[in-house]
Write an enzyme that holds these catalytic residues in place. Sequence first.
Site, PDB file in Angstrom:
ATOM      1  N   LYS A 196       0.839  -1.214   0.000  1.00 46.88           N
ATOM      2  CA  LYS A 196       0.000   0.000   0.000  1.00 46.88           C
ATOM      3  C   LYS A 196       0.866   1.252   0.000  1.00 46.88           C
ATOM      4  O   LYS A 196       2.032   1.215   0.407  1.00 46.88           O
ATOM      5  CB  LYS A 196      -0.954   0.017   1.194  1.00 46.88           C
ATOM      6  CG  LYS A 196      -0.293   0.168   2.580  1.00 46.88           C
ATOM      7  CD  LYS A 196      -0.209   1.618   3.066  1.00 46.88           C
ATOM      8  CE  LYS A 196       0.425   1.730   4.443  1.00 46.88           C
ATOM      9  NZ  LYS A 196       1.633   2.426   4.573  1.00 46.88           N
TER      10      LYS A 196
ATOM     11  N   LEU B 143       5.338   0.190   3.460  1.00 41.02           N
ATOM     12  CA  LEU B 143       4.465  -0.284   2.383  1.00 41.02           C
ATOM     13  C   LEU B 143       3.505  -1.370   2.880  1.00 41.02           C
ATOM     14  O   LEU B 143       2.793  -1.989   2.084  1.00 41.02           O
ATOM     15  CB  LEU B 143       5.322  -0.853   1.240  1.00 41.02           C
ATOM     16  CG  LEU B 143       6.265   0.145   0.561  1.00 41.02           C
ATOM     17  CD1 LEU B 143       7.245  -0.583  -0.351  1.00 41.02           C
ATOM     18  CD2 LEU B 143       5.492   1.180  -0.244  1.00 41.02           C
TER      19      LEU B 143
ATOM     20  N   ASP C 255      -2.461  -1.949  10.015  1.00 36.25           N
ATOM     21  CA  ASP C 255      -2.706  -1.854   8.564  1.00 36.25           C
ATOM     22  C   ASP C 255      -3.387  -3.087   7.976  1.00 36.25           C
ATOM     23  O   ASP C 255      -3.738  -3.092   6.795  1.00 36.25           O
ATOM     24  CB  ASP C 255      -1.371  -1.645   7.821  1.00 36.25           C
ATOM     25  CG  ASP C 255      -0.845  -0.231   7.986  1.00 36.25           C
ATOM     26  OD1 ASP C 255      -1.650   0.669   8.293  1.00 36.25           O
ATOM     27  OD2 ASP C 255       0.370  -0.035   7.797  1.00 36.25           O
TER      28      ASP C 255
HETATM   29  O1  C5P Z   1       0.159  -2.131  14.457  1.00 38.81           O
HETATM   30  P1  C5P Z   1       1.467  -2.008  13.760  1.00 38.81           P
HETATM   31  O2  C5P Z   1       2.320  -3.223  13.876  1.00 38.81           O
HETATM   32  O3  C5P Z   1       1.337  -1.505  12.393  1.00 38.81           O
HETATM   33  O4  C5P Z   1       2.222  -0.826  14.560  1.00 38.81           O
HETATM   34  C1  C5P Z   1       3.564  -0.848  14.925  1.00 38.81           C
HETATM   35  C2  C5P Z   1       3.755   0.144  16.077  1.00 38.81           C
HETATM   36  O5  C5P Z   1       3.470   1.479  15.631  1.00 38.81           O
HETATM   37  C3  C5P Z   1       2.824  -0.082  17.254  1.00 38.81           C
HETATM   38  O6  C5P Z   1       3.365  -0.982  18.166  1.00 38.81           O
HETATM   39  C4  C5P Z   1       2.695   1.317  17.842  1.00 38.81           C
HETATM   40  O7  C5P Z   1       3.835   1.601  18.654  1.00 38.81           O
HETATM   41  C5  C5P Z   1       2.802   2.223  16.635  1.00 38.81           C
HETATM   42  N1  C5P Z   1       1.481   2.658  16.130  1.00 38.81           N
HETATM   43  C6  C5P Z   1       0.820   3.713  16.772  1.00 38.81           C
HETATM   44  N2  C5P Z   1      -0.386   4.147  16.289  1.00 38.81           N
HETATM   45  C7  C5P Z   1      -0.939   3.573  15.188  1.00 38.81           C
HETATM   46  C8  C5P Z   1      -0.288   2.512  14.505  1.00 38.81           C
HETATM   47  C9  C5P Z   1       0.932   2.076  15.021  1.00 38.81           C
HETATM   48  O8  C5P Z   1       1.319   4.261  17.769  1.00 38.81           O
HETATM   49  N3  C5P Z   1      -2.098   4.045  14.739  1.00 38.81           N
END
Ligand code: C5P
Length: 324
Positions: A18, A123, A160
């Site tokens: 993405k 991505l 995501d």
């Molecule tokens: O959920 P994902 O693995 O994509 O996110 C990685 C890290 O990014 C999370 O552990 C969090 O620290 C941060 N994050 C956040 N707010 C979001 C998405 C991700 O703080 N909306």
Amino acid sequence: MKKIAWQAGTYVCRAYAKINTYLEVLGQREDGYHELCSHMQLITLCDTLETRIKLMPIAGEKTNTDDGPTITLQSDHPTLSCGEDNLILRAARLFFETVGLKNDHKIEIEFYLHKKIPMQGGLAGGSADAAAVLLSLNKLCGEPFALNDLCSMGVLLGADVPFCIRGRHGAQTATGIGEVMTPAAGISPNVTLLVALPGTAVSTPAAFRWLDERYCAEPIAARKREHQARYRRHLAALDTQDFRCLEQTSWNRFEEAVFSLQPQTKRVFDAVRMLGADMTRMSGSGPTIIGYFFDEERASTAQRLLQQDGIVSYLCHPLEKADE
Ligand code: C5P
């Protein structure tokens, strides 16, 4: 818990990367996650996930098969971990926590991942693979789950993942932590995308931390107002494919964090712009830089010139809808 009688079979699913033409961070929640508003669209750059289900007769007396299937993962990527921490295996385990097995055979699930999406690039490569697992297993067991159910499972794996499921039906505005989606117009598939890898790495939590520290003293209300006006214009520009307005309203809050933490990323951003991109933006929390070109030949020339500078890049297109 739904109990499913599995059949042997194979399913091949493309897992699309993405991009974001817009990404604003709108404050932090109590659980540490951040509220966002982002425009997200899948692109034709993709991994391919093959899922094979085998049924093995159980020797001797019938036993309870509720202890779950044997799940293995192989990949053509030299450094990708295929251990239990891999999102593909975590997604499969999560799926089997939600469905039970009704078979009197032992079930083996083999995943093979052909990895093309650069890792940790902004991505959503890992989320795309996790989404492909949920979609593939759902297909292979007769689609007991609706897309909403799969999205609810997906958000437990990564913010995501719901978009990587829902975005197969078209571009979306994502709010909440990225899991609340509203369909939106996307970038035309005629645009050529130059996906350039600066060769740097910044962790997503580190980029969020940089923004938290930079903006902790500023009131969020003013940023929200500015964002609402800008994003409204951005959506209108997408609706009419007014590229001048799209370029003016396109936005990624993470750029300032990542350009400061890894200046090489900014150099690649500037190089892509100088090579004639009609619009240039970092994707997600970076560091991948996306050059948007109307003219495919200009994009190819830009890719050749980046290559001479030792910068790896890919050419691809925005995806309107996935086939499957
Ligand atoms: O959920 P994902 O693995 O994509 O996110 C990685 C890290 O990014 C999370 O552990 C969090 O620290 C941060 N994050 C956040 N707010 C979001 C998405 C991700 O703080 N909306």
